[in-house]
Design an enzyme around this catalytic site. Structure first.
Site, mmCIF file in Angstrom:
data_model
loop_
_atom_site.group_PDB
_atom_site.id
_atom_site.type_symbol
_atom_site.label_atom_id
_atom_site.label_comp_id
_atom_site.label_asym_id
_atom_site.label_seq_id
_atom_site.Cartn_x
_atom_site.Cartn_y
_atom_site.Cartn_z
ATOM 1 C CG HIS A 134 -4.461 2.365 -2.031
ATOM 2 N ND1 HIS A 134 -5.372 3.004 -1.812
ATOM 3 C CD2 HIS A 134 -3.572 3.088 -2.085
ATOM 4 C CE1 HIS A 134 -5.285 4.415 -1.608
ATOM 5 N NE2 HIS A 134 -3.833 4.388 -1.956
ATOM 6 C CE LYS A 138 -3.600 2.672 1.878
ATOM 7 N NZ LYS A 138 -2.292 3.111 2.578
HETATM 8 P P1 NAD Z 1 6.048 -1.300 2.267
HETATM 9 O O1 NAD Z 1 5.472 -2.465 3.034
HETATM 10 O O2 NAD Z 1 6.488 -1.778 0.716
HETATM 11 O O3 NAD Z 1 7.624 -0.740 2.897
HETATM 12 C C1 NAD Z 1 7.529 -0.410 4.090
HETATM 13 C C2 NAD Z 1 9.119 -0.862 4.516
HETATM 14 O O4 NAD Z 1 9.281 -0.391 6.046
HETATM 15 C C3 NAD Z 1 9.428 -2.185 4.335
HETATM 16 O O5 NAD Z 1 10.657 -2.418 3.604
HETATM 17 C C4 NAD Z 1 9.691 -2.575 5.645
HETATM 18 O O6 NAD Z 1 10.577 -3.734 5.873
HETATM 19 C C5 NAD Z 1 10.083 -1.477 6.554
HETATM 20 N N1 NAD Z 1 10.117 -1.369 8.105
HETATM 21 C C6 NAD Z 1 9.163 -1.957 8.760
HETATM 22 N N2 NAD Z 1 9.483 -1.767 9.875
HETATM 23 C C7 NAD Z 1 10.506 -0.896 10.115
HETATM 24 C C8 NAD Z 1 11.388 -0.480 11.084
HETATM 25 N N3 NAD Z 1 10.849 -0.616 12.275
HETATM 26 N N4 NAD Z 1 12.286 0.452 10.460
HETATM 27 C C9 NAD Z 1 12.381 0.631 9.178
HETATM 28 N N5 NAD Z 1 11.687 0.095 8.339
HETATM 29 C C10 NAD Z 1 10.847 -0.641 8.743
HETATM 30 O O7 NAD Z 1 4.962 -0.089 2.177
HETATM 31 P P2 NAD Z 1 5.010 1.277 1.159
HETATM 32 O O8 NAD Z 1 3.980 0.630 0.078
HETATM 33 O O9 NAD Z 1 6.319 1.662 0.794
HETATM 34 O O10 NAD Z 1 4.160 2.051 2.087
HETATM 35 C C11 NAD Z 1 4.797 2.502 3.367
HETATM 36 C C12 NAD Z 1 3.894 3.499 3.918
HETATM 37 O O11 NAD Z 1 3.737 4.739 3.237
HETATM 38 C C13 NAD Z 1 2.214 3.062 4.194
HETATM 39 O O12 NAD Z 1 1.840 3.607 5.289
HETATM 40 C C14 NAD Z 1 1.636 3.644 3.117
HETATM 41 O O13 NAD Z 1 0.263 3.961 3.337
HETATM 42 C C15 NAD Z 1 2.329 5.156 3.057
HETATM 43 N N6 NAD Z 1 2.001 5.650 1.590
HETATM 44 C C16 NAD Z 1 2.063 7.070 1.950
HETATM 45 C C17 NAD Z 1 2.120 7.897 0.674
HETATM 46 C C18 NAD Z 1 1.869 9.282 0.691
HETATM 47 O O14 NAD Z 1 1.983 10.128 -0.342
HETATM 48 N N7 NAD Z 1 1.939 9.977 1.786
HETATM 49 C C19 NAD Z 1 1.900 7.187 -0.637
HETATM 50 C C20 NAD Z 1 2.426 5.931 -0.740
HETATM 51 C C21 NAD Z 1 2.363 5.172 0.671
#
Ligand code: NAD
Length: 252
Positions: free
Chosen positions: A146, A150
């Site tokens: 990844h 991540k």
């Molecule tokens: P990222 O760090 O780019 O985004 C996360 C966002 O959450 C940030 O903007 C952050 O400010 C926000 N955040 C943090 N604390 C918060 C709160 N208390 N309330 C609201 N927002 C808050 O991360 P990402 O790459 O977008 O990934 C996010 C999650 O999704 C990870 O756990 C990742 O593993 C998961 N993911 C899952 C899939 C899937 O298909 N299920 C695919 C991609 C990523």
């Protein structure tokens, strides 16, 4: 038209969900939540996540889609409960207490959680289940790669793949190897690589008997996860309270 709220709206996935929804006519992202970032993303208002309960009601959301961090998901779960709004959770990295809290939430609202919203990954999990009985003695190894931002490792998808393997074979994970580390017959090596902006790669190999079987998936763009999450949101809107997974959407 399913009215969607996006938690983590300023993040990599949150932004992609908002962008992907803009091209669809079955979903409308009405509000986003985050703790940092801009006041709007692609014209969608982004409000402080602390105000989620009020905002869900104010913007009349049907379902909240969450791609954040576990603490943020659990806080959104409280807000969704209060507002009677269903949840689609893509966030990974929950501990046992976190899973229990999600189960609790699902007693009051429909909650669909998937470690991966790519349809191909769902097919990959089925392929693993199907393939393993044919190669009962082969060594198994699991790899994932990844982007460098991540947080959790191994990925939620790798954990789901591991669970799928363990449902078929009695193997114990070994997370990386170093030094004098001969392989045990009943182990499965699990490796997590982090580099650049790689969207998500997963591979299970089964090797033995002068052959190597490779079952793998490669996500080319985050929009594949966003599309699946939005399909899940549309599906979740009409469900009763309970825990669901992406298989429910694909098998509908
Ligand atoms: P990222 O760090 O780019 O985004 C996360 C966002 O959450 C940030 O903007 C952050 O400010 C926000 N955040 C943090 N604390 C918060 C709160 N208390 N309330 C609201 N927002 C808050 O991360 P990402 O790459 O977008 O990934 C996010 C999650 O999704 C990870 O756990 C990742 O593993 C998961 N993911 C899952 C899939 C899937 O298909 N299920 C695919 C991609 C990523």
């Amino acid at each position: 038209m399913t009215k969607v709220a996006v938690n983590g709206a300023a993040g990599r996935m949150g932004r992609t969900v908002i962008e992907t929804a803009a091209d669809r006519d079955d979903v409308d992202v009405v509000v986003g939540f985050d703790v940092e970032g801009p006041d709007e993303v692609q014209g969608v208002p982004v409000v402080d996540a602390d105000e989620a309960a009020d905002a869900l009601a104010e913007y009349d959301a049907d379902v909240a889609v969450d791609f954040t961090v576990p603490e943020a998901t659990l806080s959104l779960a409280e807000a969704c409960r209060e507002a009677g709004v269903g949840m689609v959770v893509g966030t990974t990295g929950f501990d046992e207490d976190g899973f229990a809290a999600l189960d609790d939430t699902a007693e009051d609202v429909p909650l669909l959680k998937a470690t991966n919203f790519a349809r191909g990954v769902h097919a990959l999990l089925r392929a693993i289940k199907e393939a393993l009985p044919a190669v009962p003695d082969y060594d198994l190894e699991l790899m994932e790669t990844h982007h460098n931002g991540k947080i959790d490792a191994p990925s939620g998808t790798a954990k789901t793949m591991l669970e799928t393997v363990q449902a078929e074979r009695d193997v114990e994970p070994v997370y990386g190897r170093e030094g004098h580390a001969p392989r045990d017959e009943d182990e499965i090596g699990v490796f997590a690589r982090r580099a650049g902006d790689i969207r998500g790669e997963h591979e299970l190999i089964a090797a033995g008997n002068d052959e190597v079987l490779s079952l793998s998936h490669h996500a080319e763009d985050r929009s594949v996860f966003a599309a699946g999450a939005l399909d899940a949101a549309v599906w979740t809107e009409n469900q009763d309270p309970g825990r669901y997974d992406f298989g429910n959407v694909i098998d509908q």
